[in-house]
Scaffold this active site. Sequence first.
Site, PDB file in Angstrom:
ATOM      1  N   ASP A  45       1.053  -1.249  -0.083  1.00 33.23           N
ATOM      2  CA  ASP A  45      -0.020  -0.064  -0.134  1.00 33.23           C
ATOM      3  C   ASP A  45       0.933   1.315  -0.053  1.00 33.23           C
ATOM      4  O   ASP A  45       1.976   1.319   0.422  1.00 33.23           O
ATOM      5  CB  ASP A  45      -0.829   0.007   1.159  1.00 33.23           C
ATOM      6  CG  ASP A  45      -2.299   1.040   0.919  1.00 33.23           C
ATOM      7  OD1 ASP A  45      -3.219   0.209   0.891  1.00 33.23           O
ATOM      8  OD2 ASP A  45      -2.008   2.009   0.759  1.00 33.23           O
ATOM      9  N   LEU A 166     -17.276  -9.622  -2.750  1.00 32.70           N
ATOM     10  CA  LEU A 166     -17.364  -9.647  -1.308  1.00 32.70           C
ATOM     11  C   LEU A 166     -18.274  -8.471  -0.925  1.00 32.70           C
ATOM     12  O   LEU A 166     -18.253  -7.325  -1.437  1.00 32.70           O
ATOM     13  CB  LEU A 166     -16.091  -9.923  -0.471  1.00 32.70           C
ATOM     14  CG  LEU A 166     -15.006  -8.700  -0.891  1.00 32.70           C
ATOM     15  CD1 LEU A 166     -15.382  -7.359   0.226  1.00 32.70           C
ATOM     16  CD2 LEU A 166     -13.722  -9.334  -0.364  1.00 32.70           C
ATOM     17  N   LYS A 217     -19.272  -7.207 -13.418  1.00 34.31           N
ATOM     18  CA  LYS A 217     -19.329  -6.786 -11.878  1.00 34.31           C
ATOM     19  C   LYS A 217     -20.243  -5.337 -11.804  1.00 34.31           C
ATOM     20  O   LYS A 217     -21.051  -5.275 -10.894  1.00 34.31           O
ATOM     21  CB  LYS A 217     -17.717  -6.218 -11.576  1.00 34.31           C
ATOM     22  CG  LYS A 217     -17.642  -5.515 -10.416  1.00 34.31           C
ATOM     23  CD  LYS A 217     -18.135  -5.922  -9.112  1.00 34.31           C
ATOM     24  CE  LYS A 217     -18.183  -5.314  -7.841  1.00 34.31           C
ATOM     25  NZ  LYS A 217     -18.780  -6.075  -6.566  1.00 34.31           N
ATOM     26  N   ALA A 265     -37.074  -2.828   2.197  1.00 31.36           N
ATOM     27  CA  ALA A 265     -37.056  -1.128   1.954  1.00 31.36           C
ATOM     28  C   ALA A 265     -36.301  -0.531   3.050  1.00 31.36           C
ATOM     29  O   ALA A 265     -36.107  -0.900   4.202  1.00 31.36           O
ATOM     30  CB  ALA A 265     -38.746  -0.621   2.067  1.00 31.36           C
ATOM     31  N   CYS A 273     -19.489   1.043  -2.794  1.00 30.19           N
ATOM     32  CA  CYS A 273     -19.498   0.243  -4.210  1.00 30.19           C
ATOM     33  C   CYS A 273     -20.849   0.819  -5.031  1.00 30.19           C
ATOM     34  O   CYS A 273     -20.578   1.468  -6.078  1.00 30.19           O
ATOM     35  CB  CYS A 273     -19.499  -1.267  -4.149  1.00 30.19           C
ATOM     36  SG  CYS A 273     -17.921  -1.767  -3.798  1.00 30.19           S
ATOM     37  N   LYS A 333     -23.880   0.356   6.622  1.00 30.12           N
ATOM     38  CA  LYS A 333     -24.589  -0.806   6.861  1.00 30.12           C
ATOM     39  C   LYS A 333     -23.868  -1.662   8.245  1.00 30.12           C
ATOM     40  O   LYS A 333     -23.058  -1.259   8.451  1.00 30.12           O
ATOM     41  CB  LYS A 333     -24.382  -1.910   5.717  1.00 30.12           C
ATOM     42  CG  LYS A 333     -23.164  -2.565   5.273  1.00 30.12           C
ATOM     43  CD  LYS A 333     -23.333  -3.494   4.341  1.00 30.12           C
ATOM     44  CE  LYS A 333     -22.143  -4.195   4.187  1.00 30.12           C
ATOM     45  NZ  LYS A 333     -22.324  -5.448   3.151  1.00 30.12           N
ATOM     46  N   ARG A 340     -18.310   5.401   3.671  1.00 34.22           N
ATOM     47  CA  ARG A 340     -18.496   5.835   2.369  1.00 34.22           C
ATOM     48  C   ARG A 340     -19.973   5.925   1.840  1.00 34.22           C
ATOM     49  O   ARG A 340     -20.596   4.889   2.071  1.00 34.22           O
ATOM     50  CB  ARG A 340     -17.759   5.180   1.437  1.00 34.22           C
ATOM     51  CG  ARG A 340     -16.137   5.535   1.529  1.00 34.22           C
ATOM     52  CD  ARG A 340     -15.071   4.754   0.900  1.00 34.22           C
ATOM     53  NE  ARG A 340     -15.136   3.106   1.101  1.00 34.22           N
ATOM     54  CZ  ARG A 340     -14.271   2.424   0.683  1.00 34.22           C
ATOM     55  NH1 ARG A 340     -13.395   2.846  -0.242  1.00 34.22           N
ATOM     56  NH2 ARG A 340     -13.909   1.448   0.967  1.00 34.22           N
TER      57      ARG A 340
HETATM   58  P1  NAD Z   1      -9.929   0.918  -0.392  1.00 33.71           P
HETATM   59  O1  NAD Z   1      -9.865   2.513  -0.683  1.00 33.71           O
HETATM   60  O2  NAD Z   1     -10.206   0.642   1.035  1.00 33.71           O
HETATM   61  O3  NAD Z   1      -8.474   0.724  -0.565  1.00 33.71           O
HETATM   62  C1  NAD Z   1      -7.559   0.748  -1.629  1.00 33.71           C
HETATM   63  C2  NAD Z   1      -6.260   0.861  -1.140  1.00 33.71           C
HETATM   64  O4  NAD Z   1      -5.537   1.072  -2.181  1.00 33.71           O
HETATM   65  C3  NAD Z   1      -5.808   2.067  -0.492  1.00 33.71           C
HETATM   66  O5  NAD Z   1      -5.353   1.564   0.784  1.00 33.71           O
HETATM   67  C4  NAD Z   1      -4.949   2.777  -1.131  1.00 33.71           C
HETATM   68  O6  NAD Z   1      -3.991   3.695  -0.106  1.00 33.71           O
HETATM   69  C5  NAD Z   1      -4.273   1.914  -2.017  1.00 33.71           C
HETATM   70  N1  NAD Z   1      -3.621   2.460  -3.244  1.00 33.71           N
HETATM   71  C6  NAD Z   1      -3.880   3.417  -3.931  1.00 33.71           C
HETATM   72  N2  NAD Z   1      -3.127   3.515  -4.899  1.00 33.71           N
HETATM   73  C7  NAD Z   1      -2.107   2.542  -4.695  1.00 33.71           C
HETATM   74  C8  NAD Z   1      -0.984   2.184  -5.461  1.00 33.71           C
HETATM   75  N3  NAD Z   1      -0.722   2.715  -6.476  1.00 33.71           N
HETATM   76  N4  NAD Z   1      -0.308   1.290  -4.895  1.00 33.71           N
HETATM   77  C9  NAD Z   1      -0.469   0.612  -3.655  1.00 33.71           C
HETATM   78  N5  NAD Z   1      -1.393   1.026  -2.838  1.00 33.71           N
HETATM   79  C10 NAD Z   1      -2.523   1.891  -3.640  1.00 33.71           C
HETATM   80  O7  NAD Z   1     -10.770   0.180  -1.640  1.00 33.71           O
HETATM   81  P2  NAD Z   1     -11.580  -1.114  -1.402  1.00 33.71           P
HETATM   82  O8  NAD Z   1     -12.909  -0.805  -0.747  1.00 33.71           O
HETATM   83  O9  NAD Z   1     -10.619  -2.109  -1.010  1.00 33.71           O
HETATM   84  O10 NAD Z   1     -11.884  -1.125  -3.099  1.00 33.71           O
HETATM   85  C11 NAD Z   1     -10.738  -1.597  -3.812  1.00 33.71           C
HETATM   86  C12 NAD Z   1     -11.656  -2.059  -5.079  1.00 33.71           C
HETATM   87  O11 NAD Z   1     -12.294  -3.277  -5.068  1.00 33.71           O
HETATM   88  C13 NAD Z   1     -12.442  -0.832  -6.025  1.00 33.71           C
HETATM   89  O12 NAD Z   1     -12.307  -0.721  -7.138  1.00 33.71           O
HETATM   90  C14 NAD Z   1     -13.916  -1.148  -5.407  1.00 33.71           C
HETATM   91  O13 NAD Z   1     -14.663  -0.803  -6.165  1.00 33.71           O
HETATM   92  C15 NAD Z   1     -13.739  -2.881  -5.578  1.00 33.71           C
HETATM   93  N6  NAD Z   1     -14.810  -3.391  -4.698  1.00 33.71           N
HETATM   94  C16 NAD Z   1     -14.836  -3.041  -3.463  1.00 33.71           C
HETATM   95  C17 NAD Z   1     -15.619  -3.957  -2.461  1.00 33.71           C
HETATM   96  C18 NAD Z   1     -15.814  -3.447  -0.865  1.00 33.71           C
HETATM   97  O14 NAD Z   1     -16.753  -3.882  -0.568  1.00 33.71           O
HETATM   98  N7  NAD Z   1     -15.303  -2.427  -0.368  1.00 33.71           N
HETATM   99  C19 NAD Z   1     -16.436  -4.945  -2.895  1.00 33.71           C
HETATM  100  C20 NAD Z   1     -16.041  -5.469  -4.272  1.00 33.71           C
HETATM  101  C21 NAD Z   1     -15.180  -4.603  -4.901  1.00 33.71           C
END
Ligand code: NAD
Length: 442
Positions: A45, A166, A217, A265, A273, A333, A340
């Site tokens: 990260d 997830l 997705k 509802a 997301c 939730k 967010r």
């Molecule tokens: P998040 O914001 O919690 O985590 C993203 C992480 O990536 C952050 O910690 C950030 O610092 C890091 N990051 C950004 N640029 C970087 C880089 N260049 N190198 C290394 N680290 C970097 O996001 P999230 O909720 O984990 O979501 C990630 C992706 O998964 C998104 O596209 C989201 O839409 C998708 N997604 C999320 C969920 C969910 O429930 N949160 C479920 C399915 C899919």
Amino acid sequence: MSFREYAFVASVGVLMKIAVIGTGYVGLVVGACLADLGNSVKCVDVNTEKIELLRSGKSPIFEPGLDELLERNIREGRISFTTSTAEAVKEAEIVFIAVGTPQSQNGKADLSHVKSAAEEIAKAMNGEKVIVNKSTVPVGTGSLVEEIIKKHYKGRFHVVSNPEFLREGSAINDFLKPDRIVIGSSNEEARKTMEELYRPLGAKMLFTSIESAELIKYGSNALLATKISFINEIARLCDRANADISEVATGIGLDKRIGPHFLRAGCGWGGSCFPKDVKALVFMGEEHGVELKIPRAADEANMEQKLEPVRKLKAKLSSLEGKRIALLGLSFKPNTDDMREAPSVEIANALRKEKAKIVAFDPVAMEEAGKKMPWLETAGSAYEALEGADAMILVTEWNEFKELDFERVKKVMNNPLVIDGRNIYSRKQLEESGFEYEGIGK
Ligand code: NAD
């Protein structure tokens, strides 16, 4: 070991070396679960605080079961953390991109993190690897990632789209027991590697093109969000027409073609997301000359729905000025600290505009909520928030709110009015206990 040898060894049960770029809600859970399956995982990260916290064995997020999973895999040496993409990529056979894809101003998915992650991966490439896009990305991003890597690396590599489904709050279980695993790839070897990686889960795998995987997705999220917006609109009609949305939704859901899920509802959907993905899908449609009217309408209906509890409160109390309102639940939730796009933010802001005095309580999200609403007064418990309140708004259906002792609540509130934004209470029971009750469509 070459990519091919590795793929072969993996097929007979040897474990894989994995890099996960982005250690957020998805990356950390994916990394921890893959480590628990025996793989060797390095999570990366850019956020140094996050990595330091993880190195000290602490999770930066609240997710049930994650602390134990991390503790075990750190102790047994299967997972480690770094801020260096190069270090993680060089050792890895499979590189997951799990960075954020937030919404940009016009609704388009912001791919800047994906692009910079791809560039960092490209610069560190030292052999044939599978680069897996786990982030939710617009159709065509697989090709974009490929182009970026090709600019810096002339060797063989394969880009795969493997969207994640997830849900926060049940992320570990969802990852380990998914309804399906979608693998978008045009390369047979890469497909096999992914199949081997996920084989221990025993889940149904769907192999598609990269573009189809990317759209699966968005299509899934937009359809789920639409189902909720639809039932919320029917709930509004129930309110006016003296029908009960719980009965109506049960009757609708008994139709096998529809099913009972996502027909509850409430005061709107939020989270990291649905809101951004629905907007990104609408934008994607525009870019391809297709007007996606239904997701757009689902989003608009949701914006209105978030303020339904405030409208109901105003209808009961007329002026909210100086009224003490207890907000129960802040996270978007239950079982997460994720704030967010949480409806609580819209609700709290609207109450503030009306000059109400808000006192909020959430079992885990108060710190995160404080970052978004530094002005928000919080209490140490639900009962403390309800002390002297002129009304309570239930925003997030945490279990502990379902189990409130309403005799005690009645004693501490100034005015026994309950606005149930998630329909978790029984009108009959509350009215019999001397409360005024308003649900959503009930
Ligand atoms: P998040 O914001 O919690 O985590 C993203 C992480 O990536 C952050 O910690 C950030 O610092 C890091 N990051 C950004 N640029 C970087 C880089 N260049 N190198 C290394 N680290 C970097 O996001 P999230 O909720 O984990 O979501 C990630 C992706 O998964 C998104 O596209 C989201 O839409 C998708 N997604 C999320 C969920 C969910 O429930 N949160 C479920 C399915 C899919």
